[in-house]
Design a protein around this motif. Structure first.
Motif, PDB file in Angstrom:
ATOM      1  N   LEU A   1      44.272  40.641  84.208  1.00 20.31           N
ATOM      2  CA  LEU A   1      43.547  41.821  84.690  1.00 20.31           C
ATOM      3  C   LEU A   1      44.564  42.906  85.038  1.00 20.31           C
TER       4      LEU A   1
ATOM      5  N   PHE B   1      39.081  40.849  78.627  1.00 22.43           N
ATOM      6  CA  PHE B   1      40.422  40.658  79.177  1.00 22.43           C
ATOM      7  C   PHE B   1      41.249  39.752  78.277  1.00 22.43           C
TER       8      PHE B   1
ATOM      9  N   HIS C   1      49.887  43.098  85.013  1.00 23.10           N
ATOM     10  CA  HIS C   1      48.629  42.346  84.954  1.00 23.10           C
ATOM     11  C   HIS C   1      48.623  41.272  86.053  1.00 23.10           C
TER      12      HIS C   1
END
Length: 502
Positions: A461, A481, A449
């Motif tokens: 993300l 998210f 991420h």
């Protein structure tokens, strides 16, 4: 009334009512029913009408040096400054002028003095003029904290040598030091007959605790100290070397050279007329309210610890033939540059030149030019529009000139570097108060991420998402998210999600 007591300068708000009332008061003090206008202004007709309503008449000045009550006209700072110089040789005048950006309370003042030239005397004068002590020049001088104060150019003393400031400091400063306020503000430069400076050095430098090199001279008598200080090859250099480092200051148009011999007045062996003429010229150039006769009464301090050396021509009594011969062997260019030597007068031959020279201040500033000052905790420190801004290095190229004040408010800022650094530290300790709410900032990666700081939170993300424009999403979209108020909280959420997916 003695002629040396009737020169007075007063500044008031630049309105017809204020100017007419003030010059009317000065006319009453002098017992006159007529006042003179000098200079030009769009307000002249309105002021004339107000004066005539009060029973006063307006007469054009009959000489280049008008006397009596005089109203100085001008619609801006340079115009008023130029007109004030026309009063330089007046002997009996009470002048009123409008306050502009050149008024002393709207400018700072710098002081440069040759060591042992009379620094304390000049500082005493500046205090009497009304300036507060500002210390070393601040790095952001456009703020209100700067004006109406006097400063040293560098460090805590006034002995800034010209090569140090214009060569060494330029190499060490952002933007080549071009944004320094020196050229936009007046500077007083104190100089003195180098022969008397030499004598003052010999009487002071050997005293324990006065200088770090006192021991180098303390075992010598006065003549031996003088001989060493004339031309020392090992430590201090020659008197020519020491004086020469300051001579260039006299050639700058925003610098007002002031000689000790003029300023000290009759109490220090000088001349009262020269002293008063100098003080009057300083009031006119600096645009300070005052009366030179009143200033002169308390200027010289006989209780000063430097009183015995604060007199003119002491070298004539205390230079031995050996000292005289060694001094005269030096190239005399430094003496000539300051206007001394070759005659018996204790006064510089350049006094009148410097007194009559107009003061020119630069109008070029760099407030709208982003200037990189350094870095701190992953932030570029940028000086821009009267503040210091912190731009995170991950922002990449940022055009500050295209932003208004609201746009700039996104960045941590401060009036000083220390204030800004405190804001940056605070934003790191309390991430929810970040100043980059609308700018996605990549903080790092964790378990496939990208960790992105955005809108008061940290988002995770997944690298498989590819390019993602967070700025087009509303808060509901961002809930897709994993997020957290701190990096640790976000990392824990990412771990939890992985475990739940098995």
């Amino acid at each position: 009334m003695p002629v040396d007591q009737v020169r007075n300068l007063r500044f008031v708000e630049k309105t017809p009512t204020a100017l007419a009332a003030a010059i009317g008061q000065e006319a009453e003090i002098m017992g006159r029913r007529s006042v003179a206008f000098v200079g030009q202004s769009d307000q002249a007709a309105d002021i004339r009408a107000l004066l005539e309503q009060s029973g006063l008449t307006v007469a054009e000045p009959s000489t280049e040096s008008p006397e009596g009550p005089v109203l100085v006209l001008g619609d801006d700072g340079p115009a008023v400054a130029a007109t004030l110089m026309g009063l330089l040789n007046c002997r009996s005048v009470r002048a009123v002028a409008p306050i502009t950006d050149r008024y002393w309370r709207n400018k700072g003042l710098f002081i440069v003095t040759i060591p042992k030239s009379g620094s304390h005397l000049l500082m005493r004068l500046v205090k009497m003029l009304g300036y507060a002590e500002g210390g070393e020049c601040p790095r952001l001088p456009q703020t209100r904290r700067f004006v109406g104060r006097w400063y040293t150019l560098e460090y805590s003393n006034a002995h800034t040598a010209a090569p140090d400031f214009f060569i060494d400091t330029v190499r060490r400063s952002p933007f080549g030091n071009r944004d320094h306020p020196f050229s936009r503000n007046p500077t007083l430069f104190m100089y003195r007959d180098p022969q008397d400076i030499l004598l003052s050095e010999a009487r002071y430098y050997h005293v324990e605790g006065k200088t770090s090199f006192a021991g180098y001279l303390s075992q010598l008598d006065l003549e031996e100290r003088l001989l060493r200080l004339v031309d020392d090859p090992w430590l201090l250099g020659s008197i020519r070397d020491r004086i020469g480092k300051f001579i260039a200051w006299a050639d700058f148009p925003n610098v007002i050279p002031v000689s000790f011999e003029e300023l000290v007045g009759p109490d220090g062996g000088g001349d009262r007329t020269r002293q008063l003429d100098l003080l009057w010229s300083l009031l006119l150039k600096l645009q300070v309210d005052g009366d030179p006769a009143a200033l002169s009464q308390n200027l010289f301090d006989p209780d000063s610890p430097t009183f015995t050396s604060g007199r003119l021509g002491g070298h004539k009594r205390l230079f031995t033939p050996a000292v005289r011969e060694r001094f005269d062997r030096l190239p005399q260019d430094f003496m000539k540059a300051l206007g001394y030597g070759s005659d018996d007068s204790p006064f510089s031959r350049r006094c009148e030149e410097f007194r009559c020279r107009p003061l020119h201040l630069s109008t070029i500033h760099f407030q709208d030019e982003p200037i990189l000052e350094g870095t701190f905790l992953e932030h570029n420190i940028v000086r821009f529009r009267n503040r210091f801004l912190g731009l995170h290095v991950r922002l990449g190229p940022t055009d500050l000139t295209a932003m208004d004040d609201a746009g700039l408010s996104r960045f941590p800022s401060g009036h000083t570097v220390d204030e800004l650094q405190l804001q940056i530290i605070k934003s790191r300790l309390e991430p929810t108060t970040t100043h980059f709410q609308d700018v996605p900032i990549l903080e790092g990666t964790f378990l496939e991420h990208n960790i992105v700081r955005f809108r008061d939170r940290f988002l995770g993300l997944h690298v498989g998402l590819g390019p993602t424009d967070l700025t087009t999403m509303d808060d509901a979209d961002l809930t897709r998210f994993p997020s957290g108020r701190t990096v640790g909280e976000l990392q824990l959420q990412i771990i939890k999600n992985r475990l739940e997916r098995g």
